[in-house]
Design an enzyme around this catalytic site. Structure first.
Site, PDB file in Angstrom:
ATOM      1  NE  ARG A  69      60.470 -15.534  -4.365  1.00  0.00           N
ATOM      2  CZ  ARG A  69      59.146 -15.399  -4.302  1.00  0.00           C
ATOM      3  NH1 ARG A  69      58.605 -14.503  -3.485  1.00  0.00           N
ATOM      4  NH2 ARG A  69      58.365 -16.117  -5.050  1.00  0.00           N
ATOM      5  CG  HIS A 107      59.075 -12.700 -11.980  1.00  0.00           C
ATOM      6  ND1 HIS A 107      58.131 -13.403 -11.263  1.00  0.00           N
ATOM      7  CD2 HIS A 107      60.202 -13.444 -11.937  1.00  0.00           C
ATOM      8  CE1 HIS A 107      58.666 -14.529 -10.817  1.00  0.00           C
ATOM      9  NE2 HIS A 107      59.921 -14.590 -11.210  1.00  0.00           N
ATOM     10  CE1 TYR A 156      65.320 -20.943  -2.212  1.00  0.00           C
ATOM     11  CE2 TYR A 156      64.247 -18.799  -2.095  1.00  0.00           C
ATOM     12  CZ  TYR A 156      64.469 -19.989  -2.756  1.00  0.00           C
ATOM     13  OH  TYR A 156      63.848 -20.221  -3.951  1.00  0.00           O
ATOM     14  CG  ASP A 168      63.591 -15.357 -12.315  1.00  0.00           C
ATOM     15  OD1 ASP A 168      62.482 -15.918 -12.305  1.00  0.00           O
ATOM     16  OD2 ASP A 168      64.047 -14.748 -11.321  1.00  0.00           O
ATOM     17  CB  SER A 196      57.736 -17.990  -8.027  1.00  0.00           C
ATOM     18  OG  SER A 196      58.107 -16.630  -7.895  1.00  0.00           O
ATOM     19  CE  LYS A 251      63.125 -13.473  -8.965  1.00  0.00           C
ATOM     20  NZ  LYS A 251      62.188 -14.557  -8.797  1.00  0.00           N
ATOM     21  NE  ARG A 304      63.802 -22.170  -6.779  1.00  0.00           N
ATOM     22  CZ  ARG A 304      63.064 -21.426  -7.606  1.00  0.00           C
ATOM     23  NH1 ARG A 304      63.591 -20.924  -8.711  1.00  0.00           N
ATOM     24  NH2 ARG A 304      61.800 -21.196  -7.342  1.00  0.00           N
ATOM     25  CB  CYS A 309      54.125 -20.494 -13.139  1.00  0.00           C
ATOM     26  SG  CYS A 309      53.190 -20.558 -11.596  1.00  0.00           S
TER      27      CYS A 309
END
Ligand code: GTP
Ligand code: SPV
Ligand code: MN
Length: 580
Positions: free
Chosen positions: A70, A227, A198, A276, A249, A207, A365, A251
């Site tokens: 991002r 989130h 991406y 998420d 993100s 998002k 990812r 974590c």
């Protein structure tokens, strides 16, 4: 194919006039459509076939090396008033923002196909769900959106019934970072993203819609778009509690949501609802109820192995799109932390020799359907969602934050969330490992002024009758040698056990200035391989460090001026005073 929704039809025509595609394709979401797309992408090189014997139906996508995460500095919230976007967002005046991106969209799809993707965030029959339409010229985005959302004909039918939907326009443009923008117009329920392929920049349902636009709608309509992962914990007696947890993100949300209980804790079962994003509303009984608006996981690959997370490891062995991982000589995907195989090609597609640095990109990812998760909760598809017993906030803190503590009450819990801090990760472009404030893990995702957002959180004290308890966790404390002090992963269940037992009023704690901490005797230690001194360090409060922390939180709140709720400042002063 077309639609009876006139505003959708007109918008598609208008975008086609601007972007000049060679053809227009309306996605239905069918299997045949997906197979055709994959075939076409294999031919064009957008996808590479992985070893189909070891990894059936798995493919690799290599993104442009300048387009792997991002881009927060190129992400804008374009509200009429700058104050409404707040110091937590980059802002641009809406008229200027439209002019700027529309100039880049002009002719951007020449020679390409324009795909129209109707999608639904949340179960198709849930009153909590919301729909959107993404227009894109990237078949990779189509294939990902098909996994990540309820995409196609059913979503289009819902849009035609409801009328309203979020408009998302995306083009990969020329992939140049100089001509890359992710623009949000919450007042127009519109997103425009150009120059990146991406995940979070390009899969606009995630998002852009489900957090930035939805958080704005949620404030107006009295709900929360967060989130957060959502998981069910079933104890050996068979009672299940649902927990929502906000970590920044990279974590640990996906890993916690898919937790594998340690062998020394028999009888515990975990169910994943989401990994998420979490949308929560107050239900008829006055409880917070949550749905996962997504249908798949776009997860961090590195670190996944059979020991850290067997569920995730099994899940991505078939039907998975990998992005920016390395490859072995026999075509298997490879990443750092995978405990088998040898990479021979790096994420950029170049020959790899060990010692060359990471073979997979640290933010590589996987995209996979949630239904591939061996512990997928059937309630993830329930239109009414699940009731939430506890909310967790957490970050990546090598110092200061103990393993776990419980907030004194809701308003104090809002301060705990508002003051969250975490070390930056590879999920966003920029320096990693730098501690920054990341309120409720929403710093990159809140579509409006954080001051108003905290006020909205505080308002639930009056909206709900039975609020979840709020906790803070930290799996990432380090010792003087830089090693993790807590084993994490499956062992995190010990912390979750204490949390659910707190919710049931069954277990004690010590009272401190920052909240309630478990004492050693409150904690399930059976079979845990952590020495007493380390455990005591993990479960203690360093008053001097916390005074500094609280003062810094005060300075942070000051940035938001008059929009900071008085009740939040009062909480900060109260903790500071209690620290002595
Ligand atoms: P986003 O998808 O970016 O929102 O990330 P996420 O919060 O879902 O993070 P994820 O679970 O994918 O974890 C990110 C990284 O942290 C991975 O490399 C994991 O292996 C690692 N990780 C997750 N949980 C733990 C833990 O309990 N302890 C330690 N030390 N590492 C963890
Ligand atoms: C995150 O960065 O928090 C993610 C990945 O979950 S992305 O969808 O790219 O935002
Ligand atoms: Mn995320």
């Amino acid at each position: 194919m077309s639609t009876s929704n006139v505003s959708l039809k007109n918008w598609v025509d208008e975008v086609a006039r601007l972007t000049q595609p060679a053809s227009i394709y309306w996605c239905t979401g069918s299997d045949a459509e997906n197979s055709n797309l994959i075939e076409a992408m294999l031919e064009s090189g957008d996808l590479i076939k992985l070893n189909q014997t070891t990894h059936p139906n798995c493919y690799l996508h290599r993104s442009d090396p300048s387009d792997v995460a991002r881009v927060e500095h190129l992400t804008f919230v374009c509200t009429r008033s700058k104050e409404d976007a707040g110091p937590n967002n980059n802002w641009m005046e809406p008229g200027e923002a439209h002019r700027k991106v529309d100039a880049l969209f002009a002719g951007a799809m020449r020679g390409r196909t324009l795909y129209v993707i109707p999608y639904c965030m949340g179960p198709i029959d849930s009153p909590y769900s919301r729909c959107g339409v993404e227009i894109t010229d990237s078949p990779y985005v189509v294939a990902n959106m098909r996994i990540m959302t309820r995409m196609g004909t059913e979503a289009l039918r819902r849009i035609e019934r409801e009328g309203s939907f979020v408009k998302g326009l995306h083009s990969i443009g020329d992939l140049s970072p100089e001509r890359r923008y992710i623009m949000h117009f919450p007042e127009e329920l519109t997103i425009k993203s150009i120059g990146s392929g991406y995940g979070g920049n390009a899969l606009l349902g995630k998002k852009c819609h489900a957090l930035r636009i939805a958080s704005w709608q949620a404030r107006d309509e009295g709900w929360l778009a967060e989130h957060m992962l959502i998981m069910g914990l079933q104890n050996p007696e068979g009672r299940t509690h649902y927990i929502a947890a906000a970590f920044p993100s990279a974590c640990g949300k996906t890993n916690l949501a898919m937790l594998v209980p340690p062998a020394s804790m028999p009888g515990w079962k975990i169910w994943t609802v989401g990994d998420d994003i979490c949308w929560m509303q107050v239900d008829d009984e006055g409880r917070l109820r949550a749905i996962n608006p997504e249908a798949g996981y776009f997860g961090v690959v590195p670190g996944t192995n059979s020991k850290t997370n067997h569920n995730a490891y099994d899940m991505i062995r078939r039907d998975t799109i990998f992005t920016n991982v390395a490859v072995t000589a026999d075509g298997q995907p490879w990443w750092e932390g995978l405990e088998e195989g040898t990479p021979t090609t790096n994420w950029k597609g170049q020959p790899y020799t060990p010692g060359d640095g990471p073979a997979a990109h640290p933010n590589s990812r996987f995209t996979v359907s949630a239904k591939r998760n061996p512990i997928y909760s059937t309630l993830a598809d329930a239109p009414e969602g699940v009731p939430i017993s506890a909310i967790l906030f957490g970050g990546r803190r090598r110092e200061v934050a103990p393993l776990v503590y419980e907030a004194h009450d809701w308003a104090h819990g809002v301060l705990v969330g508002a003051g969250m801090a975490s070390e930056t990760t590879a999920a966003a472009v920029g320096q990693t490992g730098v501690v920054r404030r990341d309120s409720m893990a929403m710093k990159p995702f809140c579509g409006y002024n954080f001051g108003d957002y905290w006020q909205h959180w505080l308002s639930f004290e009056h909206k709900a009758k039975q609020l979840p308890r709020i906790f803070h966790v930290n799996w990432f404390r380090r010792d003087a040698q830089g090693r993790f002090m807590w084993p994490g992963f499956g062992e995190n269940l010990r912390v979750l056990r204490w949390i659910t037992e707190r919710c049931e009023g069954k277990v004690g704690a010590q009272e401190t200035a920052i909240g309630h901490l478990p004492r050693r005797q409150d904690f399930d230690l059976y079979g845990l391989d952590v020495d007493t001194a380390t455990l005591d360090a993990l479960l203690s409060v360093d008053a001097a460090a916390w005074r500094t922390e609280m003062q810094e939180i005060g300075t942070y709140l000051d940035q938001f001026g008059a929009r900071v709720p008085d009740a939040l400042r009062a909480q900060q002063r109260k903790v500071l005073a209690a620290l002595g």
